[in-house]
Design an enzyme around this catalytic site. Structure first.
Site, PDB file in Angstrom:
ATOM      1  N   ASP A 198      61.880  61.853  77.865  1.00 54.27           N
ATOM      2  CA  ASP A 198      61.010  60.757  78.306  1.00 54.27           C
ATOM      3  C   ASP A 198      60.046  61.273  79.371  1.00 54.27           C
ATOM      4  O   ASP A 198      60.463  61.848  80.379  1.00 54.27           O
ATOM      5  CB  ASP A 198      61.858  59.598  78.861  1.00 54.27           C
ATOM      6  N   SER A 201      57.538  53.311  77.371  1.00 57.08           N
ATOM      7  CA  SER A 201      58.618  53.958  76.621  1.00 57.08           C
ATOM      8  C   SER A 201      59.129  53.082  75.478  1.00 57.08           C
ATOM      9  O   SER A 201      59.697  53.598  74.518  1.00 57.08           O
ATOM     10  CB  SER A 201      59.772  54.307  77.557  1.00 57.08           C
ATOM     11  N   ASP A 258      57.890  60.688  74.431  1.00 58.80           N
ATOM     12  CA  ASP A 258      57.227  59.428  74.100  1.00 58.80           C
ATOM     13  C   ASP A 258      55.838  59.350  74.735  1.00 58.80           C
ATOM     14  O   ASP A 258      54.948  58.679  74.244  1.00 58.80           O
ATOM     15  CB  ASP A 258      58.104  58.236  74.525  1.00 58.80           C
ATOM     16  N   HIS A 259      55.650  60.069  75.854  1.00 59.30           N
ATOM     17  CA  HIS A 259      54.385  60.082  76.600  1.00 59.30           C
ATOM     18  C   HIS A 259      54.563  61.044  77.771  1.00 59.30           C
ATOM     19  O   HIS A 259      55.677  61.516  78.016  1.00 59.30           O
ATOM     20  CB  HIS A 259      54.049  58.682  77.146  1.00 59.30           C
ATOM     21  N   HIS A 298      52.326  56.389  83.539  1.00 55.48           N
ATOM     22  CA  HIS A 298      52.175  57.224  82.352  1.00 55.48           C
ATOM     23  C   HIS A 298      50.708  57.604  82.154  1.00 55.48           C
ATOM     24  O   HIS A 298      49.824  56.933  82.663  1.00 55.48           O
ATOM     25  CB  HIS A 298      52.658  56.464  81.112  1.00 55.48           C
TER      26      HIS A 298
HETATM   27 MG    MG Z   1      63.520  56.362  78.349  1.00 56.41          MG
HETATM   28 ZN    ZN Z   2      58.093  55.718  82.495  1.00 60.29          ZN
END
Ligand code: MG
Ligand code: ZN
Length: 382
Positions: free
Chosen positions: A63, A104, A319-320, A346
């Site tokens: 993550d 997320s 995810d990013h 993010h």
């Molecule tokens: Mg997460």
């Molecule tokens: Zn985050």
């Protein structure tokens, strides 16, 4: 003087805290990390694989793991990571349906259902319609399934593979969704969403009735001999690695693989290095680096299994990115990393993807986060 009172008074004076092997995250220099704890990387992936078919998928999500987070881990570990031994690499584009920057929930749901959705969405499309996830598809096809995370198991990333809710904060509803599936193993935190609920239900007991071995700590995991295991190993969120979480992620992943691999139809397992993201939000170099290396050691354990097994596709991505992190200095021979950030949330940049095993070549180039769902289906022949 009472012996305990004596200890209580004297210990702080002599700096008892230095006897612990960690310092509080808030007290560390956030801009720099000097790694004294590097590990050797073994090249398990050198072995030629004979099989072309995929039986198992192990999907690892870091993550908030952008290219800089990977590189910071690599510098800290004096130039090597298990990620370097994965032969196929590329990038994934992470945007959500309603925002160039994903959270997320939308990020993991893109992987799990193959559709861009709105930020906050858990296993639902942009109109909040529940969609079957890759984990549910695997289950439907007779495969075993598992989720492992260093966050609460109800947190956005793991939740998006099993739950269907319009908002990531609906933790108690998400916990209930776990009971609507036949997931075989899940290990993470957030026990409180199962047994300290507003509706008064005790989902730990309900899981036991459903046939799960329920355990409440990593130490008691070894006593979980049943086929189905629910391990809620922290009341709330598991500790950061810097606060003594230990090898939870690696050990939980090993445990899950050992259980799931018994199924002749194969398995789908998602493993999340959850807190790389939290280090990014905190603009905290030591937090990011230690979580990154913890995640990478887990990747090493997974690659060791996959190389031996020969029918397991391993995919690692994020995810990013979080924090707009960059490595701005350091020393690769000494394992020193210095970094700066563009913000506390993010960013929209592409993130790296790595693959190993049969059908790994599907995961090269610049792909959409949503493509991963279809590539998994293709790899499994679903
Ligand atoms: Mg997460
Ligand atoms: Zn985050």
């Amino acid at each position: 003087m009472n012996k305990f009172l004596f200890l209580f008074l004297v210990i702080p004076v002599f700096g008892w805290s230095q006897n612990f092997n960690y310092t509080k995250i808030e007290e560390l220099d956030k801009t720099r990390y000097e790694n004294k704890d590097y590990y050797e990387v073994k090249n398990y992936t050198k072995k030629k694989l004979k099989k072309k078919e995929v039986k198992n998928i192990i999907f690892l999500i870091g993550d908030g793991m952008g290219v800089s987070q990977v590189y910071a881990g690599l510098v800290a570990n004096r130039g090597n990571l298990y990620l370097r031994t994965m032969p196929v690499s590329g990038f994934n584009k992470t945007n959500a349906s309603d925002n160039l920057i994903t959270d997320s929930a939308a990020g993991a749901t893109a992987f799990s259902i193959g559709e861009k959705t709105h930020n906050g969405a858990i296993g639902v499309d942009k109109n909040d319609v529940p969609k079957k996830t890759i984990l549910e598809l695997a289950e439907e096809n007779g495969m075993s399934t598992g989720l492992v995370a260093t966050s609460g198991i109800t947190h956005a990333t793991p939740a998006s593979f099993i739950a269907h809710q319009p908002e990531r904060g609906m933790y108690e509803e998400i916990a209930l969704d776990f009971l609507n599936t036949d997931i075989d193993v899940f290990i993470g935190g957030a026990r409180n969403h199962f047994n300290k609920r507003k509706d008064g239900r005790n989902l730990l007991m309900e899981l036991e009735v459903k046939g799960y071995d329920v355990v409440e700590s990593m130490d008691s995991l070894k006593y979980a001999k049943g086929e189905k295991v629910a391990a809620l190993v922290a009341e709330d969120q598991p500790d950061p690695y810097l606060h003594g979480r230990g090898e939870m992620l690696k050990e939980a992943s090993e445990f899950a693989i050992k259980k799931l691999k018994k199924n002749k139809n194969g398995f789908f397992l998602m493993i999340e290095g959850s807190q790389i993201d939290w280090g990014g939000h905190d603009n905290h170099v030591p937090y990011i680096v230690t979580e990154m290396m913890d995640f990478d050691r887990t990747i090493g354990e997974v690659l060791k299994f996959a190389a031996k097994d020969g029918e397991t596709l391993v995919v690692v991505t994020a995810d990013h990115e979080t924090g707009g992190f960059s490595v701005t200095g350091g020393d690769i021979a000494a394992g020193i990393v210095e970094g700066k950030f563009t913000g506390g949330s993010h960013t929209a940049v592409m993130v790296p993807i790595f693959a190993y095993g049969p059908k790994a070549e599907l995961f090269s180039g610049i792909i959409e986060n949503t493509d991963i769902f279809y590539k998994f289906k293709e790899a499994l022949g679903l």
